[in-house]
Design a protein around this motif. Structure first.
Motif, PDB file in Angstrom:
ATOM      1  N   ALA A   1       0.830  -1.209   0.000  1.00 40.41           N
ATOM      2  CA  ALA A   1       0.000   0.000   0.000  1.00 40.41           C
ATOM      3  C   ALA A   1       0.859   1.251   0.000  1.00 40.41           C
ATOM      4  O   ALA A   1       0.522   2.255  -0.658  1.00 40.41           O
ATOM      5  CB  ALA A   1      -0.943  -0.007   1.205  1.00 40.41           C
ATOM      6  N   ALA A   2       1.974   1.223   0.715  1.00 40.60           N
ATOM      7  CA  ALA A   2       2.865   2.384   0.748  1.00 40.60           C
ATOM      8  C   ALA A   2       3.448   2.669  -0.638  1.00 40.60           C
ATOM      9  O   ALA A   2       3.589   3.830  -1.040  1.00 40.60           O
ATOM     10  CB  ALA A   2       3.990   2.140   1.753  1.00 40.60           C
ATOM     11  N   GLN A   3       3.760   1.602  -1.375  1.00 45.51           N
ATOM     12  CA  GLN A   3       4.268   1.802  -2.736  1.00 45.51           C
ATOM     13  C   GLN A   3       3.204   2.423  -3.634  1.00 45.51           C
ATOM     14  O   GLN A   3       3.486   3.327  -4.433  1.00 45.51           O
ATOM     15  CB  GLN A   3       4.731   0.464  -3.315  1.00 45.51           C
ATOM     16  CG  GLN A   3       5.910  -0.151  -2.584  1.00 45.51           C
ATOM     17  CD  GLN A   3       6.285  -1.503  -3.159  1.00 45.51           C
ATOM     18  OE1 GLN A   3       6.725  -1.609  -4.303  1.00 45.51           O
ATOM     19  NE2 GLN A   3       6.108  -2.559  -2.359  1.00 45.51           N
ATOM     20  N   PHE A   4       1.962   1.951  -3.492  1.00 46.10           N
ATOM     21  CA  PHE A   4       0.875   2.506  -4.297  1.00 46.10           C
ATOM     22  C   PHE A   4       0.591   3.958  -3.904  1.00 46.10           C
ATOM     23  O   PHE A   4       0.231   4.782  -4.753  1.00 46.10           O
ATOM     24  CB  PHE A   4      -0.394   1.669  -4.134  1.00 46.10           C
ATOM     25  CG  PHE A   4      -0.318   0.313  -4.785  1.00 46.10           C
ATOM     26  CD1 PHE A   4       0.444   0.111  -5.924  1.00 46.10           C
ATOM     27  CD2 PHE A   4      -1.001  -0.770  -4.252  1.00 46.10           C
ATOM     28  CE1 PHE A   4       0.520  -1.133  -6.532  1.00 46.10           C
ATOM     29  CE2 PHE A   4      -0.948  -2.022  -4.855  1.00 46.10           C
ATOM     30  CZ  PHE A   4      -0.181  -2.204  -5.992  1.00 46.10           C
ATOM     31  N   ARG A   5       0.756   4.258  -2.621  1.00 49.92           N
ATOM     32  CA  ARG A   5       0.501   5.617  -2.147  1.00 49.92           C
ATOM     33  C   ARG A   5       1.429   6.617  -2.843  1.00 49.92           C
ATOM     34  O   ARG A   5       1.048   7.770  -3.103  1.00 49.92           O
ATOM     35  CB  ARG A   5       0.704   5.659  -0.635  1.00 49.92           C
ATOM     36  CG  ARG A   5      -0.015   6.798   0.075  1.00 49.92           C
ATOM     37  CD  ARG A   5      -0.069   6.542   1.574  1.00 49.92           C
ATOM     38  NE  ARG A   5      -0.918   5.397   1.881  1.00 49.92           N
ATOM     39  CZ  ARG A   5      -0.550   4.357   2.635  1.00 49.92           C
ATOM     40  NH1 ARG A   5       0.677   4.322   3.144  1.00 49.92           N
ATOM     41  NH2 ARG A   5      -1.384   3.377   2.866  1.00 49.92           N
ATOM     42  N   LEU A   6       2.628   6.172  -3.168  1.00 47.67           N
ATOM     43  CA  LEU A   6       3.572   7.023  -3.893  1.00 47.67           C
ATOM     44  C   LEU A   6       3.351   6.955  -5.401  1.00 47.67           C
ATOM     45  O   LEU A   6       3.616   7.918  -6.124  1.00 47.67           O
ATOM     46  CB  LEU A   6       5.006   6.598  -3.571  1.00 47.67           C
ATOM     47  CG  LEU A   6       5.443   6.728  -2.106  1.00 47.67           C
ATOM     48  CD1 LEU A   6       6.825   6.131  -1.918  1.00 47.67           C
ATOM     49  CD2 LEU A   6       5.429   8.188  -1.668  1.00 47.67           C
ATOM     50  N   MET A   7       2.841   5.833  -5.879  1.00 55.01           N
ATOM     51  CA  MET A   7       2.653   5.641  -7.312  1.00 55.01           C
ATOM     52  C   MET A   7       1.465   6.433  -7.862  1.00 55.01           C
ATOM     53  O   MET A   7       1.545   6.993  -8.973  1.00 55.01           O
ATOM     54  CB  MET A   7       2.439   4.151  -7.621  1.00 55.01           C
ATOM     55  CG  MET A   7       2.265   3.830  -9.099  1.00 55.01           C
ATOM     56  SD  MET A   7       1.781   2.117  -9.371  1.00 55.01           S
ATOM     57  CE  MET A   7       3.243   1.245  -8.816  1.00 55.01           C
ATOM     58  N   ILE A   8       0.365   6.491  -7.110  1.00 51.65           N
ATOM     59  CA  ILE A   8      -0.864   7.117  -7.619  1.00 51.65           C
ATOM     60  C   ILE A   8      -0.633   8.574  -8.036  1.00 51.65           C
ATOM     61  O   ILE A   8      -1.068   8.980  -9.133  1.00 51.65           O
ATOM     62  CB  ILE A   8      -2.008   7.023  -6.592  1.00 51.65           C
ATOM     63  CG1 ILE A   8      -2.295   5.554  -6.249  1.00 51.65           C
ATOM     64  CG2 ILE A   8      -3.259   7.704  -7.123  1.00 51.65           C
ATOM     65  CD1 ILE A   8      -2.647   4.675  -7.406  1.00 51.65           C
ATOM     66  N   PRO A   9       0.043   9.411  -7.236  1.00 45.19           N
ATOM     67  CA  PRO A   9       0.298  10.788  -7.696  1.00 45.19           C
ATOM     68  C   PRO A   9       1.106  10.833  -8.996  1.00 45.19           C
ATOM     69  O   PRO A   9       0.897  11.725  -9.830  1.00 45.19           O
ATOM     70  CB  PRO A   9       1.081  11.416  -6.533  1.00 45.19           C
ATOM     71  CG  PRO A   9       0.681  10.620  -5.340  1.00 45.19           C
ATOM     72  CD  PRO A   9       0.506   9.220  -5.845  1.00 45.19           C
TER      73      PRO A   9
END
Length: 530
Positions: free
Chosen positions: A306-314
């Motif tokens: 989830a932390a990786q996706f949190r950075l990926m979405i922006p």
């Protein structure tokens, strides 16, 4: 009445009497009695030790690492949620044995001791589907033979004990009582699936794979004998990707955007790696931007993802608004995390596309269904869907009656095995896998004019199962090419229904070659080499 003062004398007299009788027995009798006593004590100790160290759960099933693994005829229940369907399988098997008619055995090999409600429900559906095919074969196929005995083979969580169970199955193929003639199942494209398939087929055991979609787990024109005697009844990831791309391009208003690939870089997962390769190939000429990578630690391990996706979405949102179609090459657990995070950072409408592994997403209680109301469409290819073949449609690529047969069987047995949920395709595919095995076994028996065909005869018949000998499966027509792969198999395209949490919306059918196959299962030369 004896008084306390007289008891010591009585005890002494008793001891003297016993000692006198012991010496009168003689040394030979004394020796025999002592030996017998020692033996009795040894036997008792052995029984106690055996009970303390016995690793047997039931005949054919042993305890390993806290779970029971092996092969059962239904008399042993691998997990409580399988209790009702296991009982019906045992009863059906008992009736087959008692009938006096010729029979063969078909095995369902899947991990049956998964943790988590989603995994347990998945296994239940697959076992239910297998049983319904067995019941149909024995009761609703015009008295065709041989009869079918179904056994459940559990290699354990993550197939950790596959070697032991695989050797059991190979032994059953050689046993005149078991007469194992096909192994079905294989519901996940990861190690050690390839090792299991190599060992089984190398030993001459025919295999009908269920929802096994990795392109590199099957026979090809380049390596036609990679798994001799194995067939795959579902479209592999390459076929699904081609069908999805075709469907998406034709989808009104959604095919106009630009695609972007999101993929899991974890090594050793056939499903992820083939999706990455196939999606990447399909999007090669259309994707303007580099794929975005994340790395998980396991199929269901969510740590750090989830932390990786949190950075990926922006980063995704910073791309032009025309980038609105996201192809996801990863496991359903991580797809759920990605969709949840996408909904937490909404910046525009997106369509997220994945393959059939996402079939468990609809029942994942951790999916935030509300994000679907924020302009997020989650669409994926399904291996089957109960609404795919309406009664009004011409039989092209599949038939209404075939699906209705399964629906009727499921309804008739609901009181005995529980409700069989067909929507996510798990039960449908395993039903078709067992039914394909039955059709092949009986075709081999008829062709060879024998009551019980050999394993080699069954393996040889797969190549003939097209052009009039194809299987009318509930998932669609199963036309096997020379390599044992389903030719141009129907792909059901579904999406999560934003208005009905937990349910799917059937969007339509798609075809790997862009159009349905011929009505007689004829395979063109260009496809025979695929």
């Amino acid at each position: 009445m004896n008084t306390p003062s007289r008891l010591p004398g009585l005890r002494q007299g008793l001891r003297q009497g016993l000692r006198h009788r012991w010496f009168r027995l003689g040394r030979g009798v004394q020796t025999l009695l002592l030996a017998g006593l020692v033996l009795a004590v040894a036997v008792i100790l052995l029984v106690l030790v055996d009970r303390l160290t016995d690793d047997s759960c039931a005949p054919g099933v042993v305890e390993r690492d806290g779970e029971c693994v092996g092969v059962t005829d239904g008399s042993f229940v691998f997990s409580p949620h399988l209790e009702r369907v296991s009982a019906r399988i045992e009863r059906e098997n008992d009736e087959v044995r008692a009938s006096g008619q010729e029979y063969v055995t078909v095995a369902l090999m899947i991990p049956m001791t998964l943790s988590g409600e989603v995994g347990r429900e998945q296994i239940l559906k697959e076992v239910q589907g297998a049983f319904l095919a067995q019941y149909r074969a024995n009761h609703q196929d015009n008295d065709a033979g041989p009869l079918i005995r179904l056994v459940l083979a559990n290699p354990g969580r993550d197939s950790a004990h596959w070697e032991r169970v695989t050797e059991q199955l190979i032994g059953m193929a050689a046993d005149d009582s078991d007469r194992l003639r096909a192994v079905t199942g294989f519901n996940i494209s990861q190690r050690p699936a390839g090792d299991i398939l190599t060992r089984l087929t190398g030993a001459g055991v025919p295999v009908v794979a269920g929802p096994l979609t990795a392109d590199n787990l099957g026979n090809t024109a380049e390596d036609p004998e990679a798994f001799p005697g194995m067939v795959k009844i579902v479209p592999d990831n390459g076929d699904q990707a081609a069908a999805l791309a075709s469907f998406q391009q034709a989808a009104e208003g959604e095919g106009d955007g630009e695609p972007l690939l999101v993929y899991d870089a974890r090594a050793g997962d056939h499903y992820n790696s083939t999706l990455y390769e196939i999606f990447g190939g399909e999007l090669a000429g259309a994707a303007a931007y580099e794929p975005m990578k994340f790395t998980s630690s396991g199929i269901t391990d969510t740590t750090g993802v989830a932390a990786q996706f949190r950075l990926m979405i922006p980063r995704i949102c910073n791309l032009p608004d025309t980038v609105n179609t996201l192809y996801f090459a990863g496991r359903p657990t991580h797809l759920r995390q990605f969709v949840n995070e996408l909904g937490e950072q909404p910046c525009r409408r997106f369509t997220v596309i994945s393959a059939s592994g996402a079939s468990t997403l609809a029942t994942d209680t951790e999916l935030n269904w509300d994000v679907l109301g924020k302009g997020i469409t989650v669409r994926y290819s399904a291996l089957a869907h109960p609404d795919a073949w309406p009664a009004t449609a011409d039989p092209v690529g599949g038939e209404h009656d075939a699906m209705e047969t399964l629906k009727t069987l499921a309804a008739e047995h609901a009181a005995r095995i529980g409700t069989t949920d067909l929507e996510d395709s798990r039960a449908i595919v395993m039903y078709d896998a067992v039914w394909t095995a039955v059709e092949g076994i009986r075709l081999a028996a008829a062709a060879g004019a024998v009551a019980v065909p050999s394993a080699a005869e069954v393996a040889a018949v797969w190549a003939q199962m097209s052009q009039g000998y194809g299987v009318s499966g509930a998932s669609g027509w199963i036309c096997l090419n020379n390599h044992g792969n389903a030719h141009n198999k129907a792909v059901a395209v579904v999406s999560l229904d934003p208005d009905n949490p937990g349910r799917l919306r059937f969007d339509g059918l798609a075809w790997p070659q862009g159009a349905p196959p011929g009505t007689d299962c004829t395979i063109p030369n260009r496809a025979a080499a695929s």
